[in-house]
Design a protein around this motif. Structure first.
Motif, PDB file in Angstrom:
ATOM      1  N   LYS A 209       0.522  -1.341   0.568  1.00 20.02           N
ATOM      2  CA  LYS A 209      -0.087  -0.057   0.234  1.00 20.02           C
ATOM      3  C   LYS A 209       0.820   0.830   0.200  1.00 20.02           C
ATOM      4  O   LYS A 209       0.511   2.348  -0.598  1.00 20.02           O
ATOM      5  N   ASP A 212       2.036   1.849  -3.725  1.00 18.54           N
ATOM      6  CA  ASP A 212       0.971   2.715  -4.282  1.00 18.54           C
ATOM      7  C   ASP A 212       0.844   3.653  -3.824  1.00 18.54           C
ATOM      8  O   ASP A 212       0.351   4.680  -4.649  1.00 18.54           O
ATOM      9  N   GLU A 216       0.953   6.793  -6.676  1.00 22.55           N
ATOM     10  CA  GLU A 216      -0.469   7.804  -6.477  1.00 22.55           C
ATOM     11  C   GLU A 216      -0.256   8.965  -6.577  1.00 22.55           C
ATOM     12  O   GLU A 216      -0.870  10.401  -7.114  1.00 22.55           O
ATOM     13  N   ILE A 231       4.709   0.955 -14.180  1.00 24.63           N
ATOM     14  CA  ILE A 231       3.146   0.674 -14.486  1.00 24.63           C
ATOM     15  C   ILE A 231       3.355   0.356 -16.255  1.00 24.63           C
ATOM     16  O   ILE A 231       3.939   1.539 -17.045  1.00 24.63           O
ATOM     17  N   TYR A 246       4.940  -3.645 -12.196  1.00 21.59           N
ATOM     18  CA  TYR A 246       4.879  -2.999 -11.657  1.00 21.59           C
ATOM     19  C   TYR A 246       3.501  -4.149 -11.111  1.00 21.59           C
ATOM     20  O   TYR A 246       3.983  -3.936  -9.920  1.00 21.59           O
ATOM     21  N   VAL A 247       2.289  -4.375 -11.345  1.00 21.34           N
ATOM     22  CA  VAL A 247       1.643  -5.268 -10.455  1.00 21.34           C
ATOM     23  C   VAL A 247       2.541  -6.164 -10.464  1.00 21.34           C
ATOM     24  O   VAL A 247       1.963  -7.023  -8.555  1.00 21.34           O
ATOM     25  N   ARG A 250       4.229  -5.338  -6.959  1.00 22.80           N
ATOM     26  CA  ARG A 250       3.719  -5.255  -5.179  1.00 22.80           C
ATOM     27  C   ARG A 250       3.126  -6.274  -5.108  1.00 22.80           C
ATOM     28  O   ARG A 250       3.403  -5.623  -3.691  1.00 22.80           O
TER      29      ARG A 250
END
Length: 436
Positions: A209, A212, A216, A231, A246-247, A250
């Motif tokens: 988190k 992220d 963001e 990303i 990126y996914v 994370r």
């Protein structure tokens, strides 16, 4: 004596001398959340000079800002005079301070959850900023005008992400908008301070988190813009059904254990950092490739961590782990000697965990992981790299002059030893004579 007992005793002495003395900030917040505070700060109506009069052996290094460090039974308790801050020309510390009241002192702090006081004697919470309500609602909110708070001290931009990550709180809309709009203020902050906040975020159990929020908010663009290229960087779906780089990254961060060390967390964050610049499309094989992304990734990781002023050992360990993360696919084809050398690296336990989450977050393969775990058990009763059976002195005694051939013979001898074909020195000396 515990930190709280020391802080309580210092507060008692201040109160008996006629001053107001409260616990302040994080210790109050953590107690309300049911967590054990790591340290205690005291806010008081006593001036630095008055604090020093009561505690003459205290450290007055922060007296200019109204802060005195009092040592008590091995604990260092920060005692700060209630104050309001002057202008922040450097975006980090006020030019001057004015001693004030508890109400005014609370207003100068960063977030409502950190603006609370506690009466050490009664245990009552003194709340001038609505911090208790925000703790109850799990909301992170800047005190007063968020733009002003972040302009005063721009490190608060990262502190907001850290607190939201640590506690799982939602950043309230006005505070979040100010973070995204003022992200560029982070350029005023030294790399060392950014590094320290990043380290706290990335080692937090809720680190995915945290990543992220850094992305963001636009904050990560200020110090590791290379992450943004992950990303939308597509991967071959047969190996990475989870999505883009990126996914994948994370998810790996999320899979790490809560106590994962800093070096491992950074290695996971940066292990595929070179995939975007190495991405190619093999039309004949109809697949995406990232040839050499491990080697380039090690170089990029080193550059990034050096930019953030990480210690040399951290940089060396992380870049080494990044450089080797693709070698795990070949371990079952390695000779025993090579496997032992591979496993003998000081970073190997962390690399094994990196490999575990790398596979678990993508293709789910466990063959190589299980192979290495079995080998670790098999080799557990003896050193992976035992003392050599022969040395350069033995070669010299046989009449061989120092040369590159020395290294070749000694490496071959070690390989034979690791493979179990040379079991003692006598055997090794006989083998050596055949090599000269």
């Amino acid at each position: 004596m515990t930190p709280r007992q020391s802080a309580t005793e210092i507060a008692r002495q201040l109160r008996e001398a006629g001053y107001v003395a409260y616990f302040a900030g994080g210790s109050v917040r953590d107690k309300i959340l049911g967590q054990e505070p790591k340290d205690y700060d005291i806010a008081t109506s006593a001036t630095p000079a008055e604090v020093l009069k009561l505690f003459p052996k205290a450290n007055e290094v922060g007296a200019h800002f109204g802060v005195i460090i009092v040592r008590h039974h091995g604990h260092h308790i920060e005692v700060a005079t209630f104050r309001t801050d002057g202008s922040y020309k450097d975006g980090r510390r006020p030019e001057a301070v004015t001693f004030s009241t508890p109400e005014e002192d609370a207003q100068r702090r960063d977030f409502t959850i950190n603006g609370l006081f506690e009466d050490p004697e009664k245990g009552e919470v003194i709340d001038f900023v609505g911090g208790q309500a925000d703790l109850s609602s799990e909301v992170l909110r800047a005190i007063g005008d968020p733009v002003a708070r972040f302009t005063e001290d721009s490190l608060r931009l990262l502190r907001a992400i850290r607190f939201a990550t640590r506690f799982g709180f939602t950043i309230e809309p006005a505070t979040w908008q100010a973070i995204t709009e003022q992200a560029g203020l982070l350029q005023r902050i030294s790399p060392e301070r950014i590094r320290d906040e990043l380290s706290r975020i990335i080692t937090c159990p809720n680190r995915a988190k945290g990543l992220d929020l850094l992305v963001e908010s636009g904050l990560i663009a200020q110090f590791i813009p290379e992450v943004l290229a992950l990303i939308g960087c597509e991967q071959p779906p047969q190996w990475h059904p989870e999505g883009d780089v990126y996914v994948h990254t994370r998810i790996m961060l999320d899979m790490l254990g809560p106590e994962a060390p800093l070096e491992l967390c950074l290695a996971v964050l940066l292990h595929d950092i070179a995939k975007p610049p190495t991405q190619t499309f093999d039309k004949e094989a109809d697949r995406i490739r990232f040839n050499g992304h491990d080697a380039l990734g090690a170089t990029m990781a080193e550059d990034i961590l050096r930019r953030l002023k990480y210690p040399n050992q951290v940089i060396e360990d992380v870049s080494f782990m990044v450089s080797r993360h693709m070698q795990f696919m070949n371990v079952q084809q390695m000779r025993t000697a090579k496997v032992k050398r591979f496993m003998s690296a000081p970073t190997f336990p962390q690399e094994l965990e990196l490999h575990r989450v790398d596979c678990a977050s993508s293709n789910g393969f466990t063959d190589n992981l299980e192979f290495l775990i079995e080998k670790r058990e098999e080799f557990a009763n003896e050193p992976l790299i035992p003392p050599p059976l022969i040395t350069g002195r033995d070669l010299i005694e046989q009449g061989l002059k120092p040369s590159p051939r020395f290294k070749e013979i000694l490496e071959s001898a070690q390989t034979e030893q690791l493979e179990g074909r040379l079991k003692d020195r006598e055997q090794a000396l006989e083998w050596m004579k055949g090599q000269i």
